[in-house]
Enzyme design. Structure first.
Site, mmCIF file in Angstrom:
data_model
loop_
_atom_site.group_PDB
_atom_site.id
_atom_site.type_symbol
_atom_site.label_atom_id
_atom_site.label_comp_id
_atom_site.label_asym_id
_atom_site.label_seq_id
_atom_site.Cartn_x
_atom_site.Cartn_y
_atom_site.Cartn_z
ATOM 1 C CG ASP A 1 56.007 22.073 49.485
ATOM 2 O OD1 ASP A 1 57.313 22.135 50.227
ATOM 3 O OD2 ASP A 1 55.012 22.072 50.013
ATOM 4 C CG HIS B 1 50.332 25.910 52.884
ATOM 5 N ND1 HIS B 1 50.134 25.707 54.324
ATOM 6 C CD2 HIS B 1 51.559 25.160 52.809
ATOM 7 C CE1 HIS B 1 51.239 25.223 55.064
ATOM 8 N NE2 HIS B 1 52.184 25.065 54.200
#
Length: 436
Positions: free
Chosen positions: A371, A313
Protein backbone atom coordinates in the site's frame (compact mmCIF):
# COMPACT_ATOMS: atom_id res chain seq x y z
CA UNK A 1 -8.46 -32.40 1.66
CA UNK A 2 -6.42 -35.34 2.88
CA UNK A 3 -7.37 -37.05 6.15
CA UNK A 4 -4.20 -37.58 8.20
CA UNK A 5 -3.58 -40.58 10.44
CA UNK A 6 -3.51 -38.73 13.75
CA UNK A 7 -6.57 -37.16 15.38
CA UNK A 8 -6.97 -34.23 17.74
CA UNK A 9 -8.43 -35.08 21.13
CA UNK A 10 -10.41 -32.46 23.03
CA UNK A 11 -10.54 -33.20 26.76
CA UNK A 12 -12.46 -31.45 29.54
CA UNK A 13 -11.44 -30.88 33.15
CA UNK A 14 -15.05 -31.25 34.38
CA UNK A 15 -15.12 -34.98 33.75
CA UNK A 16 -17.07 -34.80 30.46
CA UNK A 17 -15.94 -37.44 27.96
CA UNK A 18 -13.17 -36.41 25.57
CA UNK A 19 -13.88 -36.00 21.87
CA UNK A 20 -11.77 -37.09 18.92
CA UNK A 21 -11.70 -34.67 16.00
CA UNK A 22 -10.45 -35.49 12.48
CA UNK A 23 -7.38 -33.65 11.17
CA UNK A 24 -6.98 -32.77 7.49
CA UNK A 25 -3.86 -31.68 5.62
CA UNK A 26 -3.63 -29.31 2.68
CA UNK A 27 -0.90 -29.51 0.07
CA UNK A 28 1.06 -26.82 1.93
CA UNK A 29 0.40 -24.80 5.07
CA UNK A 30 -1.01 -25.70 8.49
CA UNK A 31 -3.22 -28.75 9.01
CA UNK A 32 -6.81 -28.11 10.11
CA UNK A 33 -8.91 -29.67 12.87
CA UNK A 34 -12.40 -30.55 11.63
CA UNK A 35 -14.89 -29.15 14.16
CA UNK A 36 -18.03 -29.48 12.05
CA UNK A 37 -19.55 -32.02 14.46
CA UNK A 38 -18.31 -30.31 17.62
CA UNK A 39 -21.68 -28.81 18.58
CA UNK A 40 -23.51 -32.09 18.02
CA UNK A 41 -20.92 -33.96 20.12
CA UNK A 42 -20.41 -31.43 22.94
CA UNK A 43 -23.13 -28.76 22.77
CA UNK A 44 -20.37 -26.14 22.48
CA UNK A 45 -19.08 -23.76 19.81
CA UNK A 46 -15.55 -22.50 19.28
CA UNK A 47 -14.76 -18.83 19.97
CA UNK A 48 -12.51 -17.12 17.42
CA UNK A 49 -13.07 -13.35 16.94
CA UNK A 50 -11.93 -12.30 13.48
CA UNK A 51 -11.66 -16.00 12.49
CA UNK A 52 -7.86 -15.75 12.91
CA UNK A 53 -7.50 -19.46 13.63
CA UNK A 54 -10.42 -20.77 11.58
CA UNK A 55 -10.32 -22.14 8.03
CA UNK A 56 -13.73 -21.22 6.62
CA UNK A 57 -13.25 -23.16 3.39
CA UNK A 58 -10.89 -25.26 1.32
CA UNK A 59 -9.37 -23.38 -1.60
CA UNK A 60 -6.91 -24.06 -4.42
CA UNK A 61 -6.53 -20.46 -5.62
CA UNK A 62 -4.10 -18.43 -3.51
CA UNK A 63 -1.61 -19.38 -0.81
CA UNK A 64 0.23 -17.04 1.55
CA UNK A 65 3.11 -17.97 3.85
CA UNK A 66 3.38 -14.89 6.03
CA UNK A 67 6.52 -16.04 7.82
CA UNK A 68 8.41 -16.58 4.56
CA UNK A 69 6.88 -13.58 2.79
CA UNK A 70 5.51 -15.80 0.04
CA UNK A 71 2.44 -15.30 -2.17
CA UNK A 72 1.37 -17.90 -4.73
CA UNK A 73 -1.42 -17.67 -7.31
CA UNK A 74 -2.35 -21.24 -8.31
CA UNK A 75 1.17 -22.27 -7.21
CA UNK A 76 3.04 -19.59 -9.16
CA UNK A 77 5.11 -17.06 -7.14
CA UNK A 78 3.81 -13.52 -7.46
CA UNK A 79 7.33 -12.35 -8.41
CA UNK A 80 7.31 -14.52 -11.54
CA UNK A 81 3.77 -13.61 -12.56
CA UNK A 82 4.35 -9.87 -12.14
CA UNK A 83 7.53 -10.09 -14.21
CA UNK A 84 6.57 -12.57 -16.95
CA UNK A 85 2.78 -12.16 -17.33
CA UNK A 86 0.29 -9.33 -17.57
CA UNK A 87 -2.91 -8.81 -15.60
CA UNK A 88 -5.23 -10.58 -18.04
CA UNK A 89 -2.88 -13.61 -18.06
CA UNK A 90 -3.23 -13.59 -14.28
CA UNK A 91 -7.01 -13.31 -14.56
CA UNK A 92 -7.09 -16.37 -16.82
CA UNK A 93 -4.90 -18.25 -14.33
CA UNK A 94 -7.08 -17.40 -11.33
CA UNK A 95 -10.29 -18.29 -13.15
CA UNK A 96 -9.11 -21.47 -14.87
CA UNK A 97 -6.29 -22.85 -12.75
CA UNK A 98 -3.58 -22.75 -15.43
CA UNK A 99 -1.81 -20.08 -17.45
CA UNK A 100 -3.11 -19.71 -21.02
CA UNK A 101 -1.27 -21.01 -24.04
CA UNK A 102 -0.79 -18.66 -26.99
CA UNK A 103 -4.21 -19.31 -28.52
CA UNK A 104 -6.07 -19.17 -25.21
CA UNK A 105 -4.27 -15.96 -24.30
CA UNK A 106 -5.25 -14.28 -27.56
CA UNK A 107 -8.89 -15.36 -27.24
CA UNK A 108 -9.20 -14.33 -23.58
CA UNK A 109 -7.60 -10.92 -24.10
CA UNK A 110 -9.90 -10.31 -27.06
CA UNK A 111 -12.97 -11.46 -25.14
CA UNK A 112 -12.33 -9.10 -22.22
CA UNK A 113 -11.18 -6.08 -24.22
CA UNK A 114 -14.17 -6.33 -26.57
CA UNK A 115 -16.67 -6.20 -23.68
CA UNK A 116 -15.45 -3.06 -21.89
CA UNK A 117 -18.41 -0.84 -22.85
CA UNK A 118 -21.26 -0.54 -20.37
CA UNK A 119 -24.97 -0.08 -21.03
CA UNK A 120 -25.63 3.53 -22.01
CA UNK A 121 -28.26 3.89 -19.30
CA UNK A 122 -25.56 3.35 -16.68
CA UNK A 123 -24.70 7.00 -17.32
CA UNK A 124 -28.20 8.02 -16.23
CA UNK A 125 -27.87 5.91 -13.10
CA UNK A 126 -24.50 7.51 -12.34
CA UNK A 127 -25.92 11.00 -12.67
CA UNK A 128 -28.16 10.33 -9.67
CA UNK A 129 -25.13 10.67 -7.39
CA UNK A 130 -23.78 13.95 -6.04
CA UNK A 131 -20.65 15.13 -7.82
CA UNK A 132 -18.71 15.11 -4.55
CA UNK A 133 -19.70 11.54 -3.60
CA UNK A 134 -16.79 9.26 -2.65
CA UNK A 135 -15.90 7.08 -5.66
CA UNK A 136 -16.34 3.94 -3.57
CA UNK A 137 -19.92 4.93 -2.76
CA UNK A 138 -20.52 5.39 -6.48
CA UNK A 139 -18.76 2.15 -7.41
CA UNK A 140 -20.72 0.11 -4.85
CA UNK A 141 -23.94 1.35 -6.44
CA UNK A 142 -22.77 0.86 -10.03
CA UNK A 143 -21.59 -2.72 -9.49
CA UNK A 144 -24.77 -3.66 -7.65
CA UNK A 145 -26.82 -2.06 -10.44
CA UNK A 146 -25.18 -4.26 -13.07
CA UNK A 147 -27.62 -7.01 -12.09
CA UNK A 148 -30.44 -4.75 -13.32
CA UNK A 149 -28.70 -4.04 -16.63
CA UNK A 150 -27.34 -7.56 -17.25
CA UNK A 151 -30.07 -9.70 -15.73
CA UNK A 152 -29.48 -12.46 -18.27
CA UNK A 153 -26.45 -13.66 -16.26
CA UNK A 154 -27.60 -13.51 -12.63
CA UNK A 155 -28.20 -17.18 -11.82
CA UNK A 156 -25.27 -18.02 -9.55
CA UNK A 157 -26.00 -21.75 -9.83
CA UNK A 158 -25.68 -21.68 -13.63
CA UNK A 159 -21.99 -22.11 -14.66
CA UNK A 160 -22.59 -20.37 -17.99
CA UNK A 161 -24.16 -17.38 -16.23
CA UNK A 162 -21.20 -17.21 -13.83
CA UNK A 163 -18.76 -17.26 -16.75
CA UNK A 164 -20.60 -14.49 -18.59
CA UNK A 165 -20.85 -12.40 -15.41
CA UNK A 166 -17.13 -12.92 -14.76
CA UNK A 167 -16.12 -11.55 -18.15
CA UNK A 168 -18.54 -8.66 -17.84
CA UNK A 169 -17.26 -7.67 -14.41
CA UNK A 170 -13.57 -7.92 -15.32
CA UNK A 171 -14.10 -6.08 -18.61
CA UNK A 172 -16.36 -3.31 -17.34
CA UNK A 173 -14.80 -2.47 -13.96
CA UNK A 174 -12.13 -0.18 -15.50
CA UNK A 175 -14.90 1.63 -17.40
CA UNK A 176 -16.98 2.07 -14.24
CA UNK A 177 -14.03 3.33 -12.19
CA UNK A 178 -13.07 5.80 -14.91
CA UNK A 179 -16.70 6.94 -15.22
CA UNK A 180 -16.89 7.54 -11.46
CA UNK A 181 -13.71 9.64 -11.68
CA UNK A 182 -14.84 11.67 -14.70
CA UNK A 183 -18.24 12.31 -13.15
CA UNK A 184 -16.62 13.59 -9.95
CA UNK A 185 -14.47 16.14 -11.79
CA UNK A 186 -17.19 17.17 -14.23
CA UNK A 187 -15.52 15.90 -17.41
CA UNK A 188 -17.24 13.95 -20.20
CA UNK A 189 -17.00 10.19 -20.14
CA UNK A 190 -14.43 8.61 -22.43
CA UNK A 191 -15.48 5.46 -24.24
CA UNK A 192 -13.11 2.46 -24.24
CA UNK A 193 -11.10 1.46 -27.27
CA UNK A 194 -10.57 -2.13 -28.36
CA UNK A 195 -7.10 -1.56 -29.81
CA UNK A 196 -5.49 -0.78 -26.44
CA UNK A 197 -4.32 -3.05 -23.64
CA UNK A 198 -6.39 -3.50 -20.49
CA UNK A 199 -4.21 -1.09 -18.49
CA UNK A 200 -3.69 1.28 -21.42
CA UNK A 201 -7.41 1.50 -22.04
CA UNK A 202 -8.01 2.33 -18.36
CA UNK A 203 -5.43 5.13 -18.47
CA UNK A 204 -7.00 6.59 -21.59
CA UNK A 205 -10.51 6.50 -20.11
CA UNK A 206 -9.15 8.23 -17.00
CA UNK A 207 -7.06 10.98 -18.55
CA UNK A 208 -8.16 11.57 -22.15
CA UNK A 209 -10.50 14.40 -23.03
CA UNK A 210 -12.18 15.56 -26.29
CA UNK A 211 -9.81 18.50 -26.66
CA UNK A 212 -6.63 16.55 -27.40
CA UNK A 213 -5.36 13.10 -28.23
CA UNK A 214 -4.03 10.90 -25.41
CA UNK A 215 -0.94 8.76 -25.88
CA UNK A 216 -0.41 5.96 -23.39
CA UNK A 217 3.03 6.06 -21.72
CA UNK A 218 4.36 2.46 -21.74
CA UNK A 219 6.13 2.89 -18.38
CA UNK A 220 2.90 4.06 -16.73
CA UNK A 221 0.98 1.34 -18.56
CA UNK A 222 3.28 -1.35 -17.12
CA UNK A 223 3.02 0.21 -13.67
CA UNK A 224 -0.78 0.13 -13.68
CA UNK A 225 -0.80 -3.43 -15.01
CA UNK A 226 1.52 -4.46 -12.16
CA UNK A 227 -0.71 -2.77 -9.58
CA UNK A 228 -3.61 -4.80 -10.94
CA UNK A 229 -1.62 -8.06 -10.88
CA UNK A 230 -0.33 -7.60 -7.33
CA UNK A 231 -3.84 -6.93 -6.02
CA UNK A 232 -5.69 -9.64 -7.99
CA UNK A 233 -6.22 -11.97 -5.02
CA UNK A 234 -5.02 -12.40 -1.46
CA UNK A 235 -6.52 -15.54 0.04
CA UNK A 236 -9.42 -15.33 2.55
CA UNK A 237 -9.22 -11.64 3.48
CA UNK A 238 -12.15 -9.55 4.73
CA UNK A 239 -13.61 -8.60 1.33
CA UNK A 240 -13.11 -12.07 -0.18
CA UNK A 241 -14.78 -13.65 2.84
CA UNK A 242 -17.59 -11.12 2.43
CA UNK A 243 -18.07 -12.12 -1.21
CA UNK A 244 -18.14 -15.79 -0.24
CA UNK A 245 -20.58 -15.20 2.63
CA UNK A 246 -22.84 -13.04 0.48
CA UNK A 247 -22.71 -15.50 -2.40
CA UNK A 248 -23.48 -18.43 -0.09
CA UNK A 249 -27.08 -17.18 0.12
CA UNK A 250 -27.46 -17.73 -3.63
CA UNK A 251 -27.51 -14.06 -4.53
CA UNK A 252 -26.40 -13.03 -8.02
CA UNK A 253 -22.67 -12.50 -8.81
CA UNK A 254 -23.02 -8.73 -9.25
CA UNK A 255 -24.56 -8.33 -5.78
CA UNK A 256 -21.85 -10.52 -4.24
CA UNK A 257 -19.08 -8.47 -5.87
CA UNK A 258 -20.78 -5.23 -4.80
CA UNK A 259 -20.62 -6.54 -1.22
CA UNK A 260 -16.89 -7.07 -1.70
CA UNK A 261 -16.49 -3.50 -2.96
CA UNK A 262 -18.30 -2.18 0.12
CA UNK A 263 -16.11 -4.20 2.48
CA UNK A 264 -12.93 -3.15 0.68
CA UNK A 265 -13.77 0.49 1.32
CA UNK A 266 -12.64 0.29 4.96
CA UNK A 267 -9.32 1.98 5.90
CA UNK A 268 -8.09 -1.22 7.55
CA UNK A 269 -8.46 -3.07 4.23
CA UNK A 270 -8.55 -1.54 0.74
CA UNK A 271 -8.46 2.02 2.05
CA UNK A 272 -4.98 1.52 3.52
CA UNK A 273 -3.10 3.18 0.64
CA UNK A 274 -5.49 6.13 0.80
CA UNK A 275 -4.81 6.40 4.54
CA UNK A 276 -1.08 6.19 3.84
CA UNK A 277 -1.12 9.11 1.38
CA UNK A 278 -3.24 11.14 3.79
CA UNK A 279 -0.61 10.50 6.47
CA UNK A 280 2.18 11.70 4.16
CA UNK A 281 0.26 14.86 3.30
CA UNK A 282 -0.31 15.58 7.00
CA UNK A 283 3.43 15.25 7.69
CA UNK A 284 4.15 17.49 4.70
CA UNK A 285 1.70 20.12 5.98
CA UNK A 286 3.35 20.07 9.41
CA UNK A 287 6.85 20.73 8.09
CA UNK A 288 7.83 18.02 5.62
CA UNK A 289 11.08 16.05 5.71
CA UNK A 290 12.39 17.93 8.73
CA UNK A 291 9.47 16.57 10.79
CA UNK A 292 9.80 12.89 9.78
CA UNK A 293 12.08 12.02 12.72
CA UNK A 294 9.71 13.69 15.16
CA UNK A 295 6.74 11.87 13.60
CA UNK A 296 8.47 8.48 13.89
CA UNK A 297 9.21 9.10 17.55
CA UNK A 298 5.51 9.73 18.11
CA UNK A 299 4.75 6.44 16.35
CA UNK A 300 7.00 4.66 18.89
CA UNK A 301 5.07 6.26 21.77
CA UNK A 302 1.99 4.09 22.33
CA UNK A 303 0.28 6.92 24.21
CA UNK A 304 0.57 9.41 21.34
CA UNK A 305 -2.20 7.87 19.27
CA UNK A 306 -0.10 8.38 16.12
CA UNK A 307 -0.22 5.44 13.67
CA UNK A 308 2.22 4.58 10.91
CA UNK A 309 0.19 3.73 7.82
CA UNK A 310 1.59 1.69 4.91
CA UNK A 311 4.02 -0.28 7.06
CA UNK A 312 3.69 -3.84 8.36
CA UNK A 313 0.95 -6.29 7.43
CA UNK A 314 -1.47 -8.44 9.38
CA UNK A 315 -0.52 -11.56 7.40
CA UNK A 316 3.12 -11.04 6.44
CA UNK A 317 5.57 -11.41 9.32
CA UNK A 318 8.35 -10.86 6.83
CA UNK A 319 8.70 -8.45 3.90
CA UNK A 320 5.54 -8.27 1.78
CA UNK A 321 6.65 -9.83 -1.54
CA UNK A 322 4.34 -7.46 -3.41
CA UNK A 323 6.09 -4.48 -1.81
CA UNK A 324 9.46 -5.42 -3.33
CA UNK A 325 7.90 -5.48 -6.80
CA UNK A 326 5.97 -2.26 -6.21
CA UNK A 327 9.11 -0.55 -4.94
CA UNK A 328 10.81 -1.28 -8.29
CA UNK A 329 7.81 0.08 -10.15
CA UNK A 330 7.70 3.14 -7.90
CA UNK A 331 11.30 4.04 -8.71
CA UNK A 332 10.70 3.50 -12.45
CA UNK A 333 7.62 5.74 -12.46
CA UNK A 334 9.21 8.55 -10.46
CA UNK A 335 12.24 8.49 -12.78
CA UNK A 336 10.07 8.46 -15.91
CA UNK A 337 8.02 11.42 -14.71
CA UNK A 338 10.98 13.35 -13.26
CA UNK A 339 9.45 13.37 -9.80
CA UNK A 340 12.40 12.10 -7.74
CA UNK A 341 12.65 15.53 -6.06
CA UNK A 342 8.95 16.10 -5.49
CA UNK A 343 8.64 17.16 -1.81
CA UNK A 344 6.04 14.54 -0.90
CA UNK A 345 8.00 11.75 -2.57
CA UNK A 346 11.23 12.84 -0.86
CA UNK A 347 9.32 12.72 2.41
CA UNK A 348 8.12 9.19 1.62
CA UNK A 349 11.67 8.07 0.86
CA UNK A 350 12.89 9.47 4.19
CA UNK A 351 10.08 7.65 6.00
CA UNK A 352 11.04 4.45 4.19
CA UNK A 353 14.73 4.91 5.10
CA UNK A 354 14.02 5.30 8.81
CA UNK A 355 11.63 2.33 8.90
CA UNK A 356 14.21 0.07 7.21
CA UNK A 357 17.09 1.15 9.49
CA UNK A 358 15.61 1.96 12.90
CA UNK A 359 15.82 -1.03 15.27
CA UNK A 360 12.33 -0.33 16.64
CA UNK A 361 10.71 -0.89 13.24
CA UNK A 362 13.13 -3.60 12.05
CA UNK A 363 12.61 -5.74 15.18
CA UNK A 364 8.84 -5.46 14.78
CA UNK A 365 9.15 -6.17 11.05
CA UNK A 366 7.26 -2.99 10.19
CA UNK A 367 8.52 -2.94 6.63
CA UNK A 368 6.87 -0.80 3.92
CA UNK A 369 3.99 -2.80 2.45
CA UNK A 370 2.42 -2.79 -0.99
CA UNK A 371 0.00 0.00 0.00
CA UNK A 372 2.89 2.36 0.75
CA UNK A 373 4.40 2.07 -2.72
CA UNK A 374 1.20 1.70 -4.72
CA UNK A 375 -0.15 4.89 -3.18
CA UNK A 376 2.98 6.80 -4.19
CA UNK A 377 2.81 5.40 -7.74
CA UNK A 378 -0.85 6.26 -8.18
CA UNK A 379 -0.37 9.81 -6.93
CA UNK A 380 2.57 10.25 -9.33
CA UNK A 381 0.41 9.06 -12.24
CA UNK A 382 -2.22 11.63 -11.34
CA UNK A 383 -4.83 9.40 -9.75
CA UNK A 384 -6.58 11.23 -6.87
CA UNK A 385 -6.24 9.73 -3.42
CA UNK A 386 -9.95 9.03 -3.02
CA UNK A 387 -9.87 6.79 -6.11
CA UNK A 388 -7.11 4.49 -4.83
CA UNK A 389 -9.52 2.02 -3.26
CA UNK A 390 -11.62 1.96 -6.43
CA UNK A 391 -8.58 0.83 -8.40
CA UNK A 392 -7.94 -1.82 -5.74
CA UNK A 393 -11.54 -3.03 -6.25
CA UNK A 394 -11.00 -3.12 -10.01
CA UNK A 395 -7.94 -5.34 -9.58
CA UNK A 396 -9.45 -7.60 -6.90
CA UNK A 397 -12.65 -8.29 -8.88
CA UNK A 398 -11.13 -11.33 -10.61
CA UNK A 399 -10.05 -12.80 -7.28
CA UNK A 400 -13.52 -12.34 -5.83
CA UNK A 401 -15.06 -14.03 -8.88
CA UNK A 402 -12.62 -16.95 -8.76
CA UNK A 403 -13.29 -17.45 -5.05
CA UNK A 404 -17.05 -17.22 -5.56
CA UNK A 405 -16.98 -19.75 -8.41
CA UNK A 406 -14.86 -22.10 -6.34
CA UNK A 407 -17.29 -21.92 -3.42
CA UNK A 408 -20.37 -22.53 -5.58
CA UNK A 409 -18.65 -25.54 -7.17
CA UNK A 410 -17.75 -27.04 -3.78
CA UNK A 411 -20.23 -29.84 -2.91
CA UNK A 412 -19.68 -29.12 0.80
CA UNK A 413 -20.61 -25.43 0.64
CA UNK A 414 -23.45 -24.18 2.84
CA UNK A 415 -24.94 -20.77 3.52
CA UNK A 416 -22.69 -19.02 6.00
CA UNK A 417 -23.95 -18.90 9.59
CA UNK A 418 -21.34 -17.83 12.18
CA UNK A 419 -22.15 -18.53 15.82
CA UNK A 420 -21.77 -16.30 18.88
CA UNK A 421 -20.98 -16.25 22.58
CA UNK A 422 -24.06 -14.51 23.98
CA UNK A 423 -23.32 -12.04 26.81
CA UNK A 424 -26.63 -10.16 27.02
CA UNK A 425 -29.53 -10.48 29.45
CA UNK A 426 -30.99 -13.88 30.21
CA UNK A 427 -34.70 -14.47 29.61
CA UNK A 428 -36.86 -12.03 31.57
CA UNK A 429 -40.45 -10.78 31.66
CA UNK A 430 -41.56 -7.41 30.33
CA UNK A 431 -42.64 -5.29 33.37
CA UNK A 432 -45.73 -3.09 33.26
CA UNK A 433 -45.11 0.46 32.01
CA UNK A 434 -45.56 1.93 35.49
CA UNK A 435 -42.75 -0.26 36.91
CA UNK A 436 -40.11 0.54 34.28
Amino acid sequence: MKLVDNKATLSFSNGAPSVDLPVYAGNIGPDVIDIRKLYAQTGMFTYDPGFLSTASCQSAITYIDGDKGELLYRGYPIEQLATNCDYLDTCYLLLNGELPNEGQRKDFHSLVINHTMVHEQMQSFLKGFRRDAHPMAVLTGLVGAMSAFYHDSTDINNPEHRQIAAIRLIAKMPTLVAMAYKYGIGQPFVYPRNDLSYAGNFLRMMFANPCEDYVVNPVIERAVDRIFTLHADHEQNASTSTVRLCGSSGTNPFAAIAAGVACLWGPAHGGANEACLNMLEEIQASGGVSKVGEFMEKVKDKNSGVKLMGFGHRVYKNYDPRAKLMQETCNEVLAELGLENDPLFKLAKELEKIALEDDYFVQRKLYPNVDFYSGIVQRAIGIPVNLFTGIFALARTVGWIAQLNEMISDPEYKIGRPRQLFTGSVKRDVPPLAQR
